[in-house]
Design an enzyme around this catalytic site. Structure first.
Site, mmCIF file in Angstrom:
data_model
loop_
_atom_site.group_PDB
_atom_site.id
_atom_site.type_symbol
_atom_site.label_atom_id
_atom_site.label_comp_id
_atom_site.label_asym_id
_atom_site.label_seq_id
_atom_site.Cartn_x
_atom_site.Cartn_y
_atom_site.Cartn_z
ATOM 1 N N GLU A 181 0.845 -1.211 0.000
ATOM 2 C CA GLU A 181 0.000 0.000 0.000
ATOM 3 C C GLU A 181 0.877 1.257 0.000
ATOM 4 O O GLU A 181 0.605 2.227 0.703
ATOM 5 C CB GLU A 181 -0.980 -0.051 1.182
ATOM 6 C CG GLU A 181 -1.852 -1.304 1.120
ATOM 7 C CD GLU A 181 -2.827 -1.497 2.281
ATOM 8 O OE1 GLU A 181 -2.851 -0.674 3.199
ATOM 9 O OE2 GLU A 181 -3.573 -2.488 2.240
ATOM 10 N N GLU A 237 -4.500 -7.945 -1.816
ATOM 11 C CA GLU A 237 -5.431 -7.900 -0.671
ATOM 12 C C GLU A 237 -6.754 -7.349 -1.164
ATOM 13 O O GLU A 237 -6.765 -6.415 -1.974
ATOM 14 C CB GLU A 237 -4.958 -6.907 0.401
ATOM 15 C CG GLU A 237 -4.146 -7.436 1.518
ATOM 16 C CD GLU A 237 -3.811 -6.337 2.550
ATOM 17 O OE1 GLU A 237 -4.710 -5.612 3.007
ATOM 18 O OE2 GLU A 237 -2.618 -6.231 2.883
#
Ligand code: BMA
Length: 376
Positions: A190, A296
């Site tokens: 991320e 994810e």
């Protein structure tokens, strides 16, 4: 007849040579990768044509309402099958803790990783490492942290010590024959968000690239860890330019991925977003000969009982990514907070999840085990 036979033999020879050449040239970024790791890398690519593997974080450790029950898994409770991909997390290994930041003991994690691997499952590992500059959590950025960790920085030696601990753990992952268990390692995930200390507004693209390259180089060349594939992993992104802003280069990445969560009730918006990002991801991966993956995803507590067939599968429709990893079924975290991303037995979306399972488009362990991903 003779000529035909000769021609056919020549053809077979040529096919054989080109296959061998491909197998020899299409190596992961670690040219000394173990045979199992190389086979996994090739098979992840081959499997792109067969479907998307379903993954789940901490699947064997706990689920909603249970913890550490041998052989149990919420996915298995609902579908009868284990997921194809198992996600695990190393946060706090750098501090010599015996449990990770979510309370999973590292010795149990080793056993779970072994069990999943021996069933033919794929292993991926994330690392929410503490902020090395402040000693606070991964979610507490401080200006200059990345610079401090890079060679020449005041926390560089500490960061190397942390990587040494990661290497010790990774080197302890062995299959029944003593071989290393291949792992898709996805550090600094991320990275285009701002919530982690390695996030977008806390370092320059060059600093992030250097951090990523140093990490890979140290594990691979200094520590001689040769059973890793490396994932480059953003969060949601607006366009390919943003996706690649901090990409460290083709010599440092095997798997390209992104994380995405549905936050509100807008199913159509989620389908549109994920589908657009998957298309861009697939192009990025194809152009660079990398493995695309949805590293994810989730819709917290799955509040829509038909989300799997109405939204998830629709968003993935027509896309070829290696796997999609649902985040963890933490269950009750406090009096007011429950966290889970796949149904447990009895949950309102369980019947719909079974439909997803039966659709054949998403691969669970029964399908991947047959593919022998660690063999040629
Ligand atoms: C988050 C949540 C947290 C957890 C963290 C690291 O998304 O699940 O509860 O600590 O991931 O696994």
């Amino acid at each position: 007849m003779y000529h035909n036979c000769q021609r056919f033999c020549c053809f077979l020879f040529a096919v054989g040579i080109s296959f061998m050449t491909l197998a020899q040239t299409d190596l992961p970024i670690d040219k000394k990768a173990t045979p199992e790791t190389i086979h996994l890398y090739h098979n992840l690519k081959k499997l792109l044509a067969k479907g998307i593997m379903f993954g789940h974080q901490d699947d064997l450790a706990y689920g909603v309402g249970w913890k550490y029950e041998t052989g149990r898994s919420d996915i298995k409770d609902v579908t009868g099958e284990y997921p194809a991909v198992y996600g695990w997390e190393l946060g706090r290994i750098e501090l010599d803790h015996t449990e990770n930041l979510d309370g999973v003991p590292f010795d149990k994690m080793k056993q779970f990783i072994h069990d999943g691997y021996e069933r033919g499952g794929v292993i991926t590992i994330s690392w929410h490492l503490n902020n090395p500059l402040t000693g606070k959590s991964a979610w507490e950025p401080a200006p200059g942290t990345v610079a401090a960790v890079l060679p020449g920085g005041e926390k560089h030696a500490l960061y190397k010590e942390w990587l040494d601990k990661v290497a010790v753990f990774l080197n302890s992952l062995k299959g029944d024959k003593g071989e290393f268990i291949p792992v898709i390692f996805r550090p600094f995930h991320e990275l285009n968000g701002n919530w982690f200390w390695w996030g977008k507004s806390h370092c320059t693209p060059e600093e992030l690239k250097k951090l990523y390259q140093f990490t890979v180089g140290y594990l691979r060349d200094e520590k001689q860890v040769h059973h890793l594939l490396y994932a480059y992993n953003t969060d949601r992104f607006a366009n390919t330019e943003e996706y690649l802003d901090r990409y460290p280069g083709n010599d440092w990445v095997d798997v390209t991925g992104f994380d995405i969560y549905q936050r509100g009730k807008d199913n159509a918006g989620f389908i549109k977003d994920i589908s657009r990002m998957l298309s861009e991801l697939e192009s990025v991966a194809k152009e660079r000969n990398k493995v695309p993956a949805l590293t994810e995803f989730g819709y917290g507590t799955v509040p829509d009982s038909t989300w799997w067939t109405s939204t998830f599968i629709k968003g993935l429709e027509g896309h070829h990514v290696s796997y999609a990893l649902a985040w963890r079924n933490a269950g009750s975290k406090s009096a007011t907070e429950t966290e889970f991303y796949v149904p447990y037995k009895g949950h309102a979306s369980a019947a719909d999840f079974i439909k997803l399972f039966q659709s054949g488009k998403i691969l669970f362990q029964n399908k991947t085990a047959k593919e022998y991903v660690y063999r040629q």
